[in-house]
Design an enzyme around this catalytic site. Structure first.
Site: not given
Ligand code: F6R
Length: 245
Positions: A67, A136, A138, A143
């Site tokens: 992303d 959450n 994702h 989301e």
């Molecule tokens: C990042 C991504 C997100 C993260 C998720 C967890 O490229 O796609 O799905 O993997 O938000 O983020 P952290 O590791 O910062 O807790």
């Protein structure tokens, strides 16, 4: 799903890196799917060490990032482009033209999604996809409520995700409202998935993943349908005593 727990975040990072580097050594032309965020940074550090000390080469490796924020220039240190450069790419021998990240500055983000899917078809499938877990549920920036048949698309980020990510910005108002993300179906096309889960703030999400039903309201739950998922979770995800009530 194959679940492995490690005693610490450091152990998780080492385990993840040794798994990835073994895969790269076995298949020097491997296509990796990469994630940003706090969870994989320890793994990237270990991969850099491994590259320097053992010489694991990325010359023929292709990568696809999950992303990118919409409206975020590559030069902005909060862009995922800058993140990948800082935490991995500038330290290894990967070729720039083989590292794909959605273009957040595209004048037509919808068109950019189609182009990204074309690149995935051309260079893919992804052999090994690294994922982190959102509190959450994702995965990527898919989301809750995202269709499991989604391909790369533009998303409006939820307030909870913007709040979680505001730790990297001056404040929540600086966190972009939209992102381009690979869809759930694009992620599920990967031959193998390695999900990293670390930190007490992921405990609830981890429990839901293990014991909850498969539902679009908890995007990570769809991973239960994938034939080859490995989960690495550190002790803080499991240890109730580390949760501050
Ligand atoms: C990042 C991504 C997100 C993260 C998720 C967890 O490229 O796609 O799905 O993997 O938000 O983020 P952290 O590791 O910062 O807790």
């Amino acid at each position: 799903m194959d679940i492995i727990t490690t005693p610490s975040y450091e152990a998780l990072s080492k385990e993840a890196a040794s798994y990835v580097s073994r895969k790269v050594q076995e298949n020097p032309h491997i296509v990796l799917g990469l994630a940003t965020g706090s969870t994989p940074t320890g793994m990237y550090e270990q991969l850099i060490k491994d590259h320097i000390t053992l010489g694991t080469s990325y010359r023929n490796v292709t990568t696809f990032n999950l992303d990118e924020y919409v409206g975020m220039s590559k030069k902005n240190p909060n862009s995922y482009y800058a993140f990948m450069k800082k935490h991995l790419f500038q330290h290894i021998d990967i070729q720039n033209e083989f590292t794909f990240i959605p273009d957040g500055m595209s004048g037509d983000p919808q068109k950019e999604c189609g182009l990204y899917e074309e690149k995935l078809s051309k260079h893919g499938p992804i052999d090994l996809q690294i994922l982190g877990l959102g509190a959450n549920g994702h995965i990527g920036f898919n989301e809750p409520g995202t269709s499991s048949s989604s391909r790369t698309h533009v998303v409006e980020l939820t307030d909870s995700t913007r709040k979680a990510n505001s730790r990297f910005f001056k404040g929540i108002e600086d966190v972009p409202t939209h992102a381009i993300t690979m869809g759930i179906d694009s992620i599920m096309d990967a031959k193998e998935i390695l999900l990293l889960v670390a930190g007490a703030n992921k405990r609830e999400a981890f429990e839901k993943l293990l014991y909850g039903e498969i539902s679009d309201n908890f995007p990570a739950s769809i991973l239960k349908k994938h034939p080859c998922v490995k989960i690495l979770a550190d002790q803080s995800v499991l240890d109730t005593s580390s949760i501050i009530a």
